[in-house]
Design an enzyme around this catalytic site. Structure first.
Site, mmCIF file in Angstrom:
data_model
loop_
_atom_site.group_PDB
_atom_site.id
_atom_site.type_symbol
_atom_site.label_atom_id
_atom_site.label_comp_id
_atom_site.label_asym_id
_atom_site.label_seq_id
_atom_site.Cartn_x
_atom_site.Cartn_y
_atom_site.Cartn_z
ATOM 1 C CG ASN A 116 -0.149 0.229 2.158
ATOM 2 O OD1 ASN A 116 0.581 0.109 2.506
ATOM 3 N ND2 ASN A 116 -1.519 0.174 3.422
ATOM 4 C CD GLU A 120 1.933 -0.050 10.602
ATOM 5 O OE1 GLU A 120 0.097 -0.076 10.711
ATOM 6 O OE2 GLU A 120 2.640 0.667 9.466
ATOM 7 C CB CYS A 161 -2.726 0.781 8.736
ATOM 8 S SG CYS A 161 -1.709 -0.496 7.526
ATOM 9 C CD GLU A 165 7.812 0.507 10.367
ATOM 10 O OE1 GLU A 165 7.252 1.069 10.289
ATOM 11 O OE2 GLU A 165 8.385 -0.753 10.342
HETATM 12 C C1 SIN Z 1 0.223 2.382 7.622
HETATM 13 O O1 SIN Z 1 -0.565 2.240 5.953
HETATM 14 O O2 SIN Z 1 0.581 2.024 7.340
HETATM 15 C C2 SIN Z 1 1.321 4.218 6.018
HETATM 16 C C3 SIN Z 1 0.089 4.819 6.841
HETATM 17 C C4 SIN Z 1 1.271 6.227 6.566
HETATM 18 O O3 SIN Z 1 2.150 6.328 7.193
HETATM 19 O O4 SIN Z 1 0.140 7.002 6.339
#
Ligand code: SIN
Length: 482
Positions: free
Chosen positions: A156, A255, A289, A463
């Site tokens: 993604n 994550e 996410c 992270e």
């Molecule tokens: C993710 O989907 O884990 C990354 C989203 C983001 O870093 O904004």
């Protein structure tokens, strides 16, 4: 062979054991926009994984001796090269996983920002002098690289989720072997090319695409020399890897899934809140996410807010992700589309109403959708949809809103909109999530230096920033008698 990629021969080999290697078997990568193949990539095996680990062992011995300041300089060059190749990288990401080109251009900046931050921080990795209770002793700590890291990354954010792991690992003096998602291996291979061009030594960053993740992963999980696992992906896979990593007591960063609630209180600026829900929910077609998955709005403003949200959602342009003005592209693959459709059909069958959208269009395109009157037991309120659908649920009191928001096994990100400062603090403290956006729908935007990660079933570790760097460092205590 397709012409979509321009030069389909590049970025189709694996990089390990000092060479770009073709493999006897390959697997195809498809452009979600039209379902055309964009090329076939080396399908690495367990034997390849073992070779990569042997090569990493050799590379680690040298890389950890390179001074942190010099490591930072190579990282800086890697960052600069990403900008030199910005347009090709953005286009490649769009071709691999269908994110609109305006967003993949932004992702190049986002991904490069982790490298930039770590390039600056590498030279600041240091230890501490500790006062000892016994006068005849002196105490110190030293920060040392964890060692060989096995990374598994998702599709993604094909570049961002790699650099958020690789940059701190390499800055810390670790070496990394990466298994990219099978949907987006070419972006990973491109990043490896740029790393080598920047002066990154052979085998410090190896990339092994595969279509058989379990077979490739097994040697890493069994090998004592691999000291860390870092994974971004589903909670189900994360749980499995966590168990496997326990055998050799690896350090882990996970994550995992999210199910983000977005609370809109009656005192909120409704225009702004709706704009931010749209940003949070529909970027990357909802396949993030930390995307909003559940919208909770206080009863007094529910009709007005839903009207504004519906209007803004209706204005989003669904279409070809290679076009500059596309706001929402396809979802990545059929299984993802099936899940989105199942969530919407389930909600509609329990009495929900779509104020906009609600249907599949040709190919992998799902209309940006707002649902109201969503029944509490609907699937969409329990599981991560990973698609462009915003279910709106009404609540009465702050206590009820918080109870609904926290009623999830996940704890990655949560959002709230309010103008009341006391409420803002209360809500921020009560939300059981690793990331909380108060009047902010995209807290990670432009922020390589903040902690990103979840509580509960959303993961382990963080992270970004010094938290992300610490995940790749061991603290050694040195006691010296005088
Ligand atoms: C993710 O989907 O884990 C990354 C989203 C983001 O870093 O904004």
């Amino acid at each position: 062979m397709t012409t979509l990629l321009g030069d389909p021969v590049t970025r189709t080999r694996a990089y390990f054991d000092g060479e770009w290697r073709a493999a006897p078997r390959t697997f195809e990568v498809f452009y979600p926009g039209t379902l055309e193949s964009i090329g076939a990539v080396a399908d690495c095996t367990a034997d390849d994984a073992r070779r990569a680990i042997d090569a990493a062992e050799v590379a680690l011995k040298e890389w950890r001796k390179v001074g942190p300041y010099q490591r930072g300089q190579i990282l800086r060059k890697w960052h600069d090269l990403m900008f030199e190749h910005k347009e090709e990288l953005a286009r490649l990401m769009t071709l691999e996983m269908g994110k609109p080109i305006s967003e993949t251009r932004g992702e190049v900046h986002y991904a490069a920002s982790f490298i930039e931050w770590c390039s600056e921080e590498a030279g600041r990795i240091s230890g501490e002098r500790i006062s000892m209770r016994m006068g005849n002793k002196r105490g110190f700590t030293a920060s040392e690289p964890v060692g060989i890291v096995y990374a598994v990354t998702p599709w993604n954010f094909p570049a961002g989720m790699i650099t958020r792991k690789a940059a701190p690992a390499l800055a810390a003096g670790c070496v990394m072997i990466l298994k990219p998602a099978e949907q987006s291996p070419m972006t990973a291979l491109y990043l490896a090319e740029l790393w080598l061009e920047a002066g990154g030594p052979a085998d410090t960053f190896q990339v092994l695409p595969t279509n058989d993740a379990a077979a490739l992963t097994a040697p890493f999980m069994e090998d004592e020399r691999v000291r860390k696992l870092t994974f971004t992906g589903s909670t189900a896979v994360g749980r499995l890897l966590y168990t496997q990593a326990a055998k050799t007591i690896k350090r882990v960063s996970l994550e995992l899934g999210g199910h983000a609630p977005f609370l809109i209180f009656a005192d909120a600026d409704l225009e702004r809140a709706a704009r931010e829900v749209v940003g949070s929910k529909f970027r990357n077609a909802g396949q993030t996410c930390i995307s909003t998955n559940r919208v909770y709005v206080q009863r007094e403003v529910a009709d007005e807010f839903t009207r504004i949200l519906t209007e803004k959602t209706a204005r989003l342009r669904l279409g070809d992700p290679l076009q500059d003005d596309t706001g929402v592209g396809p979802v990545v693959e059929q299984a993802g589309l099936d899940k989105v459709r199942a969530h919407v059909e389930d909600a509609l069958s329990r009495g929900a109403r779509a104020t906009v959208g609600g249907r599949v269009e040709e190919g992998l395109y799902f209309q940006p959708t707002v649902l109201t009157d969503v029944a509490p037991d609907s699937l969409i309120l329990r599981e991560e949809t990973f698609g462009p659908v915003a279910p709106v649920v009404v609540f009465d009191t702050e206590e009820e809103g918080l109870r609904l928001a926290n009623d999830s096994e996940y704890g990655l990100a949560a959002y709230a909109y309010t103008r009341d400062l006391s409420r803002a603090w209360r809500v921020a403290e009560a939300l059981e999530y690793g990331i909380v956006g108060i009047n902010d729908g995209v807290p990670s935007a432009g922020a390589p230096h903040v902690p990103f990660g979840g509580m509960k079933n959303s993961g382990v570790g963080r992270e970004g920033g010094h938290w992300g760097l610490d995940e790749y460092l061991e603290t050694k205590f040195i006691s010296m008698g005088v």
